[in-house]
Write a protein that holds these residues in place. Structure first.
Motif, PDB file in Angstrom:
ATOM      1  N   ALA A 289       6.391   7.892   2.258  1.00 43.06           N
ATOM      2  CA  ALA A 289       7.680   7.224   2.125  1.00 43.06           C
ATOM      3  C   ALA A 289       8.493   6.530   3.224  1.00 43.06           C
ATOM      4  N   ASP A 290       8.252   7.371   4.334  1.00 40.02           N
ATOM      5  CA  ASP A 290       9.057   7.009   5.580  1.00 40.02           C
ATOM      6  C   ASP A 290       8.437   6.056   6.274  1.00 40.02           C
ATOM      7  N   GLN A 291       7.156   5.742   6.008  1.00 38.55           N
ATOM      8  CA  GLN A 291       6.363   4.674   6.937  1.00 38.55           C
ATOM      9  C   GLN A 291       6.030   3.383   6.433  1.00 38.55           C
ATOM     10  N   ARG A 292       6.684   2.928   5.460  1.00 37.13           N
ATOM     11  CA  ARG A 292       6.670   1.733   4.750  1.00 37.13           C
ATOM     12  C   ARG A 292       6.668   0.462   5.688  1.00 37.13           C
ATOM     13  N   GLU A 293       7.506   0.505   6.737  1.00 42.07           N
ATOM     14  CA  GLU A 293       7.715  -0.519   7.463  1.00 42.07           C
ATOM     15  C   GLU A 293       6.527  -0.574   8.521  1.00 42.07           C
ATOM     16  N   ILE A 294       6.078   0.469   8.914  1.00 44.91           N
ATOM     17  CA  ILE A 294       5.045   0.723   9.851  1.00 44.91           C
ATOM     18  C   ILE A 294       3.573   0.034   9.417  1.00 44.91           C
ATOM     19  N   ILE A 295       3.737   0.456   7.664  1.00 48.14           N
ATOM     20  CA  ILE A 295       2.483   0.058   7.207  1.00 48.14           C
ATOM     21  C   ILE A 295       2.477  -1.501   6.805  1.00 48.14           C
ATOM     22  N   ARG A 296       3.743  -2.138   6.774  1.00 49.13           N
ATOM     23  CA  ARG A 296       3.928  -3.464   6.536  1.00 49.13           C
ATOM     24  C   ARG A 296       3.703  -4.467   7.903  1.00 49.13           C
ATOM     25  N   GLY A 297       4.002  -3.749   9.034  1.00 44.97           N
ATOM     26  CA  GLY A 297       3.382  -4.320  10.363  1.00 44.97           C
ATOM     27  C   GLY A 297       2.007  -4.392  10.471  1.00 44.97           C
ATOM     28  N   TRP A 298       1.666  -3.108  10.110  1.00 48.01           N
ATOM     29  CA  TRP A 298       0.006  -2.991  10.175  1.00 48.01           C
ATOM     30  C   TRP A 298      -0.889  -3.643   9.490  1.00 48.01           C
ATOM     31  N   ALA A 299      -0.742  -3.654   8.021  1.00 52.01           N
ATOM     32  CA  ALA A 299      -1.527  -4.147   7.245  1.00 52.01           C
ATOM     33  C   ALA A 299      -1.216  -5.637   6.784  1.00 52.01           C
ATOM     34  N   GLY A 300       0.134  -5.784   6.812  1.00 50.67           N
ATOM     35  CA  GLY A 300       0.761  -7.253   6.405  1.00 50.67           C
ATOM     36  C   GLY A 300       0.559  -8.152   7.411  1.00 50.67           C
ATOM     37  N   GLY A 301       1.652  -9.176   7.366  1.00 49.41           N
ATOM     38  CA  GLY A 301       1.763 -10.058   8.614  1.00 49.41           C
ATOM     39  C   GLY A 301       1.159 -11.406   8.429  1.00 49.41           C
ATOM     40  N   ILE A 302       0.121 -11.679   7.658  1.00 47.76           N
ATOM     41  CA  ILE A 302      -0.536 -13.124   7.481  1.00 47.76           C
ATOM     42  C   ILE A 302      -0.771 -13.153   5.951  1.00 47.76           C
ATOM     43  N   GLY A 303       0.440 -13.094   5.278  1.00 42.02           N
ATOM     44  CA  GLY A 303       0.697 -13.590   4.103  1.00 42.02           C
ATOM     45  C   GLY A 303       0.235 -12.533   3.069  1.00 42.02           C
ATOM     46  N   ALA A 304      -0.140 -11.209   3.598  1.00 38.88           N
ATOM     47  CA  ALA A 304      -0.459 -10.111   2.711  1.00 38.88           C
ATOM     48  C   ALA A 304       0.571  -9.794   1.594  1.00 38.88           C
ATOM     49  N   SER A 305       0.140  -9.364   0.500  1.00 35.40           N
ATOM     50  CA  SER A 305       1.390  -9.067  -0.296  1.00 35.40           C
ATOM     51  C   SER A 305       1.229  -7.449  -0.530  1.00 35.40           C
ATOM     52  N   LEU A 306       2.144  -6.797   0.257  1.00 31.32           N
ATOM     53  CA  LEU A 306       1.959  -5.446   0.335  1.00 31.32           C
ATOM     54  C   LEU A 306       3.496  -5.142  -0.703  1.00 31.32           C
ATOM     55  N   ASP A 307       2.963  -4.281  -1.800  1.00 32.64           N
ATOM     56  CA  ASP A 307       3.865  -3.895  -2.827  1.00 32.64           C
ATOM     57  C   ASP A 307       4.630  -2.673  -2.218  1.00 32.64           C
ATOM     58  N   LEU A 308       3.817  -1.548  -2.024  1.00 31.97           N
ATOM     59  CA  LEU A 308       3.995  -0.190  -1.104  1.00 31.97           C
ATOM     60  C   LEU A 308       5.207   0.558  -1.983  1.00 31.97           C
ATOM     61  N   ARG A 309       4.985   0.407  -3.296  1.00 27.30           N
ATOM     62  CA  ARG A 309       5.992   1.522  -4.063  1.00 27.30           C
ATOM     63  C   ARG A 309       5.478   2.733  -4.334  1.00 27.30           C
ATOM     64  N   TRP A 310       4.114   2.832  -4.178  1.00 29.25           N
ATOM     65  CA  TRP A 310       3.426   4.315  -4.264  1.00 29.25           C
ATOM     66  C   TRP A 310       3.261   5.147  -3.019  1.00 29.25           C
ATOM     67  N   GLU A 311       2.916   6.112  -3.241  1.00 27.08           N
ATOM     68  CA  GLU A 311       2.472   7.208  -1.902  1.00 27.08           C
ATOM     69  C   GLU A 311       0.987   7.392  -2.199  1.00 27.08           C
ATOM     70  N   THR A 312       0.550   7.994  -3.255  1.00 24.97           N
ATOM     71  CA  THR A 312      -0.656   8.654  -3.355  1.00 24.97           C
ATOM     72  C   THR A 312      -1.753   7.278  -3.453  1.00 24.97           C
ATOM     73  N   PHE A 313      -3.071   7.646  -3.339  1.00 23.68           N
ATOM     74  CA  PHE A 313      -4.120   6.615  -3.607  1.00 23.68           C
ATOM     75  C   PHE A 313      -4.288   6.379  -5.149  1.00 23.68           C
ATOM     76  N   ALA A 314      -4.014   7.500  -5.719  1.00 26.52           N
ATOM     77  CA  ALA A 314      -4.266   7.431  -7.103  1.00 26.52           C
ATOM     78  C   ALA A 314      -2.985   6.459  -8.012  1.00 26.52           C
ATOM     79  N   GLN A 315      -1.710   6.887  -7.514  1.00 24.80           N
ATOM     80  CA  GLN A 315      -0.638   5.946  -7.833  1.00 24.80           C
ATOM     81  C   GLN A 315      -0.936   4.512  -7.225  1.00 24.80           C
ATOM     82  N   TYR A 316      -1.151   4.153  -6.279  1.00 24.01           N
ATOM     83  CA  TYR A 316      -1.804   2.810  -6.038  1.00 24.01           C
ATOM     84  C   TYR A 316      -2.687   2.284  -6.787  1.00 24.01           C
ATOM     85  N   LEU A 317      -3.977   2.940  -7.036  1.00 19.82           N
ATOM     86  CA  LEU A 317      -4.973   2.243  -7.998  1.00 19.82           C
ATOM     87  C   LEU A 317      -4.363   1.984  -9.193  1.00 19.82           C
TER      88      LEU A 317
END
Ligand SMILES: [Zn+2]
Length: 533
Positions: free
Chosen positions: A100-128
């Motif tokens: 939860a405390d790393q959302r901005e890091i993930i946004r910079g890392w995996a986002g950036g070129i129009g990606a739609s990162l929702d990032l409301r989840w924490e676990t892989f199961a919640q994401y799926l």
């Protein structure tokens, strides 16, 4: 009885590699019910496939669409190519697990070129679960990214994993596998995946060996380090006890083009001694990634915010230029090899007037050195720039495509839908990968038969990761079907005009629903999140 769908009069290429045969295909709800000549109705819907090929829906073995489903679940630019299933979570990137405390890091890392990162989840199961809720039109087989595992377990740090870090990654990998991941992927040119050593990756592979996970590898170097890097991936698979897939096989940088034969021989010798190593390839001699990957991996230590600090620092900029500039006119990194500034095009950028221009052009317009323009652009646009770079040989592309250990993966990044003007000059593989293999490489250049081409994008791909009852036109299998015209199927997307759907693919069926109907998108939300057998 009445079928829900009858595809009549076509030539069935069943995906196994077997020769085409005349047969009708009957569908009952989401499954293929019968494949035989002379099937009759009644049927709720009949498609006349005379003169056309009826194939299994295509499986994109390597895609980055997971970063875009939340904005474009219709996945039209993919579906219109005949793709019904995508393998995603590639090159170390995935949006989960997430602290939860790393959302901005993930946004910079995996986002950036129009990606739609929702990032409301924490676990892989919640994401799926979140992904299920947006209902992509295609089926999705998901891997977990090694970068995501590493960031969650130990932060975005340029150092080897300690014992506790490794335990954390293994626990998160296990959770992702429990949730439905097929394995993990690396991007060993991308921070922070690049900060790992071989032992870390072998240890992770061992974690999933007993449960049949796969290791998909964007290898450590596709240029001067190509052969060592393939050997490293093979070793991880062999010692880790898992199947290994080498992603987007290529030799980058002109001086490395001759290495492709030796690279393909590494597949053959490993397979001969029983190692389960295969690969995928896209049918173009240009690649595409984020422009900040032109920076050395050490400059990414700590994430995008730290990279921007370094790009603002004169001394660090000098160090980057000293390390990367070759003969004053080419740029050399582990990921790209040496490449001319006139071979690196801006694909997507907030400053739309730059899209489609190469770095040398932009430098001339600005009256600056190309290296300065490159770093200024990253700094001003906060690394939200996509690029297309021509670093490969066209002859090699055909050679790799034709190799029996290779299947088809687009490596495409964004998704688009609808008609009309759209932003950016994305790599044409976004719209054209599969029709290009069928039209350009099977029909025009005859590097393989149509049956082999279809096998590489269906049955071979499904077999690779054990997709249950998909990848073949066979009774009892899911009704994922693509109907194409073998005489006209063609990719229409080009580098200057990428936003063009292919022609000659009039019908696409996903889980029994006709999604592309008379070459128009007619249904959505038909896909499923697939899980390992
Ligand atoms: Zn990659």
């Amino acid at each position: 009885m009445a079928w829900s769908l009858l595809v009549r009069g076509g030539s069935v290429i069943d995906g196994s590699g077997a020769p085409a045969r005349r047969a009708d295909v009957a569908v009952e709800r989401d499954r293929i019910a019968a494949v035989a000549p002379g099937l009759s109705g009644p049927a709720d819907r009949v498609i006349d496939a005379s003169g056309k090929v009826v194939a299994p829906g295509f499986i994109d073995m390597h895609s980055h669409s997971d970063l875009f489903y939340f904005a474009c679940p219709s996945a039209e630019s993919k579906v219109r190519q005949g793709v019904t299933t995508e393998v995603v979570g590639m090159c170390s990137f995935s949006q989960a697990p997430l602290r939860a405390d790393q959302r901005e890091i993930i946004r910079g890392w995996a986002g950036g070129i129009g990606a739609s990162l929702d990032l409301r989840w924490e676990t892989f199961a919640q994401y799926l679960d979140a992904l299920r809720a947006v209902k992509p039109t295609v089926n999705v087989a998901h891997f977990v990214g090694h970068g995501a595992l590493r960031i969650a377990a130990m932060g975005f740090e340029a150092r080897p994993a300690l014992a506790d870090d490794l335990k954390g990654m293994q626990r998160l990998l296990g959770e992702a596998m429990d949730a439905g991941a097929f394995g993990f992927s690396t991007g060993l040119v991308y921070a922070p995946s690049a900060y790992s050593n071989t032992d870390e990756l072998i240890a992770l592979a061992k974690t999933m060996a007993a449960r049949g996970g796969y290791y998909f590898s964007h290898i450590r170097g596709e240029s001067s380090m190509l052969l060592d890097s393939i050997n490293e991936a093979i070793r991880i698979g062999e010692e880790g006890g898992v199947g290994v897939q080498i992603s987007h096989v290529k030799a980058s940088g002109k001086e490395n083009w001759p290495k492709i034969d030796a690279a393909l021989r590494l597949f053959e010798t490993a397979r001969a001694r029983g190692v389960d190593v295969l690969g995928d390839v896209y049918p173009y001699n240009a690649g595409s990634t984020k422009l900040d990957n032109m920076m050395p991996t050490w400059a990414h230590d700590g994430g995008i915010a730290k990279l921007l600090e370094r790009l603002a620092d004169r001394a660090t900029r000098r160090r980057i230029v000293e390390e990367c500039l070759i003969d004053g006119e080419r740029w050399g990194t582990v990921s790209q090899g040496g490449i001319g500034f006139d071979q690196v095009f801006i694909a997507t950028c907030r400053r739309r007037e730059l899209e489609g221009l190469h770095l040398a052009q932009i430098a001339r317009q600005a009256g600056l050195a190309p290296a300065e323009v490159l770093m200024n652009l990253l700094l001003e646009e906060k690394c939200t720039v996509g690029m297309v770079s021509f670093s490969q040989s066209i002859e090699n592309v055909a050679k790799v495509l034709a190799h029996p250990a290779l299947m088809i993966g687009s490596d495409s990044i964004p998704l688009y839908e609808g008609e009309g003007d759209r932003p950016g000059k994305p790599h044409p593989r976004t719209y054209g990968t599969f029709p290009r293999v069928l039209g350009e490489y099977a029909r025009e250049r005859r590097i393989f038969s149509l049956e082999t081409a279809v096998h590489k994008m269906t049955g071979m791909a499904a077999g690779r990761i054990g997709l249950r009852e998909r990848g073949l036109v066979q009774p009892g299998y899911f009704a994922d079907l693509t109907v194409f015209d073998p005489a006209t199927v063609k990719d229409e997307s080009t580098y200057p005009e990428p936003h063009r759907y292919p022609t000659g693919i009039p019908y696409v069926v996903v889980n029994g629903t006709v999604v592309v109907d008379d070459s128009r998108m007619n249904a959505r939300g038909t896909g499923r999140i697939l899980t390992p057998a």
